[in-house]
Design an enzyme around this catalytic site. Structure first.
Site: not given
Length: 191
Positions: A150, A164
């Site tokens: 991330d 995401d």
């Protein structure tokens, strides 16, 4: 998977759903085009996610965050063993299995897809699920337990990635299509 198909209720052809193919277009070719759109969107979302994660790991991991818009948005590399917002770090294998199941369900439902907006939404979900599943399979600490990369860090919000984002956008589009009464088979219903 049969339960998902039953809930969505997609017939095998648009004629069975009470819709007619567009003028000059056969039902099979219309369905194939929607499947092509689904897979093109999925490949695009997956490729963007994969390339961005490769760049982040090569250039940003183990370095200071990069400010994009002051302190409102930074690129900050982290490894996430859990789901969204770092929830469920102990359930990495379960999240891997859920992502794999989502991919299989979308692939199975694709043959009954006659709606362009649904093709785009499912393509976003598929590409995002594949992106995070790739991390779960190939990144450390091991197969089916890998941590997701991330890096998008808005101020006061969780750190996330492009996979995401694709999943969330696909999910929002599905909710909007459902509220409008548009089914994956192209039929419109009023409740």
């Amino acid at each position: 998977m049969a339960e998902a198909e039953r809930i969505i209720g997609t017939p095998d052809t648009p004629e069975a759903a009470g819709t007619e193919p567009e003028q000059g277009e056969s039902a099979p070719s219309r369905g194939r085009r929607r499947i092509a759109v689904l897979f093109v969107v999925a490949v695009f979302a997956y490729t963007l996610d994969l390339v961005s994660k490769l760049l982040v790991v090569a250039k940003l991991e183990h370095h200071a965050p990069i400010e994009v818009f002051g302190d409102w948005l930074e690129f900050h590399a982290i490894r996430n063993p859990g789901a969204a917002f770092g929830f469920g770090a102990a359930f990495t294998v379960i999240f891997t299995m859920i992502a794999a199941a989502v991919i299989v369900v979308i692939a199975r439902l694709a043959r009954k897809l006659y709606s362009l907006p649904w093709a785009i939404a499912l393509g976003l979900l598929l590409g995002g699920a594949l992106g995070n599943l790739t991390d779960r399979i190939f990144r450390s600490p091991g197969i089916f337990q890998g941590e997701v990369v991330d890096f998008i860090a808005p101020k006061g919000f969780a750190v996330f990635n492009l996979a995401d984002s694709a999943i969330v956008c696909g999910g929002i589009l599905i909710v909007l299509l459902s509220f409008r009464g548009l089914d994956p088979d192209g039929t419109v219903h009023k409740d």
